[in-house]
Design an enzyme around this catalytic site. Sequence first.
Site, PDB file in Angstrom:
ATOM      1  N   TYR B 148       0.850  -1.187   0.000  1.00  0.00           N
ATOM      2  CA  TYR B 148       0.000   0.000   0.000  1.00  0.00           C
ATOM      3  C   TYR B 148       0.889   1.241   0.000  1.00  0.00           C
ATOM      4  O   TYR B 148       1.899   1.285   0.711  1.00  0.00           O
ATOM      5  CB  TYR B 148      -0.840   0.070   1.278  1.00  0.00           C
ATOM      6  CG  TYR B 148      -1.797  -1.070   1.507  1.00  0.00           C
ATOM      7  CD1 TYR B 148      -1.361  -2.285   2.026  1.00  0.00           C
ATOM      8  CD2 TYR B 148      -3.152  -0.910   1.255  1.00  0.00           C
ATOM      9  CE1 TYR B 148      -2.246  -3.322   2.270  1.00  0.00           C
ATOM     10  CE2 TYR B 148      -4.055  -1.949   1.489  1.00  0.00           C
ATOM     11  CZ  TYR B 148      -3.594  -3.145   1.995  1.00  0.00           C
ATOM     12  OH  TYR B 148      -4.472  -4.166   2.237  1.00  0.00           O
ATOM     13  N   HIS B 156      -6.327   1.787  -1.438  1.00  0.00           N
ATOM     14  CA  HIS B 156      -6.331   0.354  -1.744  1.00  0.00           C
ATOM     15  C   HIS B 156      -4.905  -0.114  -2.019  1.00  0.00           C
ATOM     16  O   HIS B 156      -4.067   0.669  -2.460  1.00  0.00           O
ATOM     17  CB  HIS B 156      -7.193   0.074  -2.978  1.00  0.00           C
ATOM     18  CG  HIS B 156      -8.656   0.280  -2.746  1.00  0.00           C
ATOM     19  ND1 HIS B 156      -9.458  -0.676  -2.183  1.00  0.00           N
ATOM     20  CD2 HIS B 156      -9.457   1.339  -2.982  1.00  0.00           C
ATOM     21  CE1 HIS B 156     -10.692  -0.225  -2.092  1.00  0.00           C
ATOM     22  NE2 HIS B 156     -10.720   1.001  -2.573  1.00  0.00           N
ATOM     23  N   LYS B 193      -4.973  -4.475  -8.951  1.00  0.00           N
ATOM     24  CA  LYS B 193      -3.608  -4.384  -8.436  1.00  0.00           C
ATOM     25  C   LYS B 193      -2.643  -4.677  -9.588  1.00  0.00           C
ATOM     26  O   LYS B 193      -3.001  -5.334 -10.558  1.00  0.00           O
ATOM     27  CB  LYS B 193      -3.351  -5.394  -7.322  1.00  0.00           C
ATOM     28  CG  LYS B 193      -4.342  -5.277  -6.200  1.00  0.00           C
ATOM     29  CD  LYS B 193      -3.993  -6.104  -5.003  1.00  0.00           C
ATOM     30  CE  LYS B 193      -5.220  -6.187  -4.093  1.00  0.00           C
ATOM     31  NZ  LYS B 193      -5.949  -4.901  -3.929  1.00  0.00           N
TER      32      LYS B 193
END
Lengths: 243, 243
Positions: B148, B156, B193
């Site tokens: 993070y 997120h 991600k």
Amino acid sequence: MGPRWKGRASEAKALADPMSKIISDLHSSLVQSEAHAVLAGYSALLAVEAEQTELLNRACFGRPIVTAEKDKQWYQLGMEEGFYLCHSLKCLKIVGEDNSTKNDDELWQYMKAKKETFPLLYKAYSHLRKKNWVVRSGSQYGVDFVAYRHHPSLVHSEYAVLVLAEGEDGENGRLRVWSDIHCTVRLCGGVAKTLLILTINKNGQGTATPSCLEQYAVEERTISRWSPEQCREDPATVANGIK
Amino acid sequence: MGPRWKGRASEAKALADPMSKIISDLHSSLVQSEAHAVLAGYSALLAVEAEQTELLNRACFGRPIVTAEKDKQWYQLGMEEGFYLCHSLKCLKIVGEDNSTKNDDELWQYMKAKKETFPLLYKAYSHLRKKNWVVRSGSQYGVDFVAYRHHPSLVHSEYAVLVLAEGEDGENGRLRVWSDIHCTVRLCGGVAKTLLILTINKNGQGTATPSCLEQYAVEERTISRWSPEQCREDPATVANGIK
């Protein structure tokens, strides 16, 4: 997790038009027309006319290819698809680049030479197809296949399928480490599929000829995340899947 | 893919409160209180008072444990977290079950015995923490860590991190087959991600003592799906990511 139909009428449509019947129609049509496909690298190319175009689409074999030819539609069959139509359904002949028809043994050698894992993948593919599942490539999800209860226009794929070899997984197999299992199960959950592991036991057979396939055994396992809520005492809660 | 902040004010909040400063405050506080944690299996347990509770939460080390004690809050530190506070930040002592303080070498042996991959994972963990990334377990996504940009309440996680060993991946490594790569990249895309591969090159060093870590080199690679649209000619389209 049950099937996720696309829209309201889809389930009834699928019931009224069973996949076994579609495959049987495709079979008759290909036999009657003495269909021939041509090997081209990792696929077999098949030219068909309007009626068979519809049947191939409905049975979900191959992908249509855009060409300049007006009266024929070309289809690109994957290796498992081509071999299934040829060896299992016996409704397709496949010719090599030299234009001579290949028998099942020759075709098997060709497929094995192209893809070492072909015998395992084919066993899994044919295992599911024989049960009237529609089987497509799973590469989009990082698995070997995805399986649909009926045509993908009516229903979402229900299983993400990984094919493993019993007892000889070697260093290149999947699911050997926890993080891979977590990753795969998490992905399957995210796209609402169940992870189906097909473990092929060769029962001491090699891969010399396609007749080995008859001796191979297939073990089916599904893997899903354990949810503590599913263990609560009230059976109604469990049945409804309420968290 | 840039950071996905949670809500509007989060980015400004993060900027006004840099992680380096939070870690530095935590460091001072733990040094001043001569903090001690106790080894317990795969974790180290640390009891702290209110001020440090807040600092541990803000710096994202460990997980609070519910106990009956009123004036102390217990934290469960993961192996990498405990070793980082002890060995890299030198603000925590860790004692064994016999209540004697373990030096870095002893702790290193303990960690290695518990988890063979500890040296690699720790190198990756400390590599990211030193750059002020917040690093947490990635087991939920089937990766080693998630990283993070700031506290998880503000943003997120941006990277899913897999740690590989250069040249000695052996049979248990990840990403050795295409389907695993597809699966992992697809999952990362689905949860927004970027897949970050940290390849640790031991440069001929073993894992005898923690001083080996200094010789290890870390190579960073991100893997993402190639999207044909990104190659279109209009640079504005590319910049805007319009498909």
